[in-house]
Design an enzyme around this catalytic site. Structure first.
Site, PDB file in Angstrom:
ATOM      1  N   ASP A 149       6.349   1.947   6.119  1.00 23.36           N
ATOM      2  CA  ASP A 149       5.066   1.241   6.117  1.00 23.36           C
ATOM      3  C   ASP A 149       4.120   2.003   5.189  1.00 23.36           C
ATOM      4  O   ASP A 149       3.478   2.948   5.606  1.00 23.36           O
ATOM      5  CB  ASP A 149       4.523   1.194   7.545  1.00 23.36           C
ATOM      6  CG  ASP A 149       3.190   0.476   7.670  1.00 23.36           C
ATOM      7  OD1 ASP A 149       2.760  -0.175   6.701  1.00 23.36           O
ATOM      8  OD2 ASP A 149       2.559   0.597   8.739  1.00 23.36           O
ATOM      9  N   ASP A 181       4.579  -6.284   3.760  1.00 20.19           N
ATOM     10  CA  ASP A 181       4.124  -5.255   4.700  1.00 20.19           C
ATOM     11  C   ASP A 181       4.500  -5.590   6.134  1.00 20.19           C
ATOM     12  O   ASP A 181       3.902  -5.069   7.074  1.00 20.19           O
ATOM     13  CB  ASP A 181       2.595  -5.094   4.574  1.00 20.19           C
ATOM     14  CG  ASP A 181       2.070  -3.819   5.189  1.00 20.19           C
ATOM     15  OD1 ASP A 181       2.881  -2.912   5.469  1.00 20.19           O
ATOM     16  OD2 ASP A 181       0.845  -3.724   5.393  1.00 20.19           O
ATOM     17  N   HIS A 228       0.844  -1.204   0.000  1.00 19.03           N
ATOM     18  CA  HIS A 228       0.000   0.000   0.000  1.00 19.03           C
ATOM     19  C   HIS A 228       0.873   1.245   0.000  1.00 19.03           C
ATOM     20  O   HIS A 228       1.970   1.258   0.556  1.00 19.03           O
ATOM     21  CB  HIS A 228      -0.954   0.009   1.194  1.00 19.03           C
ATOM     22  CG  HIS A 228      -0.303   0.056   2.543  1.00 19.03           C
ATOM     23  ND1 HIS A 228      -0.014   1.240   3.194  1.00 19.03           N
ATOM     24  CD2 HIS A 228       0.107  -0.924   3.382  1.00 19.03           C
ATOM     25  CE1 HIS A 228       0.537   0.984   4.371  1.00 19.03           C
ATOM     26  NE2 HIS A 228       0.633  -0.327   4.506  1.00 19.03           N
ATOM     27  N   ASP A 271      -0.393   4.451   0.932  1.00 17.04           N
ATOM     28  CA  ASP A 271      -0.769   5.483   1.903  1.00 17.04           C
ATOM     29  C   ASP A 271       0.046   5.334   3.181  1.00 17.04           C
ATOM     30  O   ASP A 271       0.643   4.273   3.439  1.00 17.04           O
ATOM     31  CB  ASP A 271      -2.257   5.418   2.233  1.00 17.04           C
ATOM     32  CG  ASP A 271      -2.647   4.162   3.026  1.00 17.04           C
ATOM     33  OD1 ASP A 271      -2.225   3.057   2.611  1.00 17.04           O
ATOM     34  OD2 ASP A 271      -3.342   4.287   4.041  1.00 17.04           O
ATOM     35  N   GLU A 307      -4.855   1.580   3.073  1.00 17.84           N
ATOM     36  CA  GLU A 307      -4.702   0.411   3.952  1.00 17.84           C
ATOM     37  C   GLU A 307      -4.658   0.829   5.409  1.00 17.84           C
ATOM     38  O   GLU A 307      -5.173   0.122   6.283  1.00 17.84           O
ATOM     39  CB  GLU A 307      -3.425  -0.350   3.572  1.00 17.84           C
ATOM     40  CG  GLU A 307      -3.271  -1.702   4.257  1.00 17.84           C
ATOM     41  CD  GLU A 307      -2.512  -1.652   5.581  1.00 17.84           C
ATOM     42  OE1 GLU A 307      -2.395  -2.703   6.241  1.00 17.84           O
ATOM     43  OE2 GLU A 307      -2.039  -0.561   5.969  1.00 17.84           O
ATOM     44  N   GLU A 308      -4.040   1.960   5.690  1.00 20.08           N
ATOM     45  CA  GLU A 308      -3.841   2.380   7.078  1.00 20.08           C
ATOM     46  C   GLU A 308      -5.147   2.742   7.783  1.00 20.08           C
ATOM     47  O   GLU A 308      -5.189   2.823   9.008  1.00 20.08           O
ATOM     48  CB  GLU A 308      -2.871   3.557   7.151  1.00 20.08           C
ATOM     49  CG  GLU A 308      -1.447   3.227   6.726  1.00 20.08           C
ATOM     50  CD  GLU A 308      -0.727   2.304   7.699  1.00 20.08           C
ATOM     51  OE1 GLU A 308      -1.341   1.903   8.702  1.00 20.08           O
ATOM     52  OE2 GLU A 308       0.443   1.987   7.454  1.00 20.08           O
TER      53      GLU A 308
END
Length: 412
Positions: free
Chosen positions: A144, A201, A81, A83, A178-179
């Site tokens: 991340d 991830d 991801h 974001d 995703e976050e």
């Protein structure tokens, strides 16, 4: 294989683009600035020679590396991801490169006395002699999961430039949001067309995960009654006191700061209150489905008991499931974990197979028909100013991707 210079340059080009997501937004992506990196990634995928590069109206990116063998091989995917979390600012990231880390304190920001110390973050000592990328102490880093994107694109570029490595069809996917728990919500599994995939991830080098929390969110609303405090006897109802009663009635030691491993928890992550109304926001987590359901029941029973105590409805609770433990979907195809473990061992990486104390896109994707274990991306201390990533870990993760596709083709 992959040069430190190249992978560092690619990573820094991603983290210096602000892609913070917003849980209060109802658009996809939740913030317009996520498009900045998404569009750049599309161009980069095309530039390195990937095929079928697409981006949809919600900024989900997919691309293909065609098979270079003449026998049938399962199509596998790699997902990350782009974001970053809204927990801490991701604007104006200024990465610092620490060459040949000496195992001592790292001054992130001298003027604000912000120090990354192995006395507090012991994992730093695993990387003595390596190259670390840190923050400047005022933002998160974004490893991340921009480390995961770096590794996937670097691996695809390497495979394109080294056709002697035999592999089947490979699909890559990059997601927004995703976050904030929405990374897989609009992911088109059928269009992706992979038999299985891996999210890049995870954190520490060697991590390999196929179990995660069952997760729910709970909104607790307490209603009070405001009366002039000079004349309030027998009339005022202070919602904040009732909220305190609710908080203190949950198991005090079953919170994130007191649990690890397979232990679940209740986590109060936001509270807003006045006399007339207080709202508590909780997340509920447990690896065991039975325990997970019991936790939700505890919160509902507590709500009922407080209403009974006040002889009217002063408190309401809304509980929504968020995602479930992917173990149920991965165990029937356990060979996909075995391949990743074999790939790590072939590269002299010790696999660290453990449960995720959280969730990834992979947990939702697994329930959408795409079994999707999680592999390390290399970063540490996500979601805050002390985040860092060893460059050598990103290189190793890139090598793991290449080895997985090679082993998959050999075993087909």
């Amino acid at each position: 294989m992959i040069s430190k210079k190249d992978i560092t340059k690619r990573f820094i080009s991603y983290v210096t683009v602000d892609t913070e997501s917003d849980p209060e937004s109802d658009t996809t992506p939740s913030t317009a600035k996520q498009w900045d990196l998404a569009n750049a990634l599309v161009l980069e995928l095309k530039d390195i020679g990937m095929s079928d590069v697409t981006i949809d109206d919600n900024s989900y990116i997919m691309a293909t590396l065609p098979s270079n063998v003449d026998h049938k091989v399962p199509t596998i995917g790699f997902v990350s991801h782009f974001d970053t979390t809204p927990d801490f600012t991701g604007a104006n990231v200024k990465p610092q490169i620490i060459e040949n880390y000496d195992g001592k304190d790292i001054i992130l920001n001298a003027s604000e006395n912000i120090v990354l110390s192995p006395d507090y973050f012991e994992d730093l000592l695993l990387y003595k002699g390596q190259t670390l990328i840190t923050t400047d102490g005022t933002t998160l880093l974004g490893a991340d999961d921009k480390a995961g994107i770096t590794e996937i694109i670097s691996a695809m570029e390497y495979l394109i430039n080294h056709p002697e490595i035999k592999h089947g069809k490979i699909r890559v996917g990059f997601t927004p949001d995703e976050e904030i728990g929405r990374g897989a919500h609009k992911f088109d599994v059928k269009k992706f067309g992979a038999d299985w995939a891996y999210t890049m991830d995870g954190s520490q080098i060697g991590e390999l995960e196929y179990e995660n929390f069952n997760a729910a969110g709970a909104k607790v609303t307490i209603k009070g009654k405001i009366v002039h405090p000079g004349y309030a006897k027998g009339k005022m109802v202070n919602s904040m006191y009732i909220a305190t009663e609710f908080i203190n009635s949950l198991p005090r030691m079953e919170t994130p700061e007191h649990t690890d491993g397979y232990q679940g928890f209740f986590h109060l992550h936001n509270m807003e209150g006045k006399v007339e109304e207080t709202v508590l926001q909780y997340i509920i987590r447990d690896h065991d489905m039975g325990h997970f359901e019991a936790r939700k029941e505890v919160m509902q029973n507590l709500t009922d008991a407080i209403n009974e105590q006040y002889e009217r409805e002063v408190i309401t609770i809304e509980i929504k499931d968020q995602y479930f433990n992917m173990k149920e979907k991965v165990v029937p195809v356990m060979h996909i974990v075995d391949i990743a473990e074999e790939a790590m061992k072939a590269l002299d990486i010790e696999p660290l197979i453990k449960p995720i104390r959280g969730g990834t896109d992979g947990s939702q994707l697994s329930y959408m028909g795409l079994p999707c274990p999680n592999i390390f991306a290399g970063g540490h201390n996500f979601h805050g100013r002390y985040e860092y990533v060893p460059v050598e870990s990103m290189i190793k993760a890139t090598e793991v991707i290449c080895k997985i596709v090679e082993l998959t083709a050999e075993k087909a």
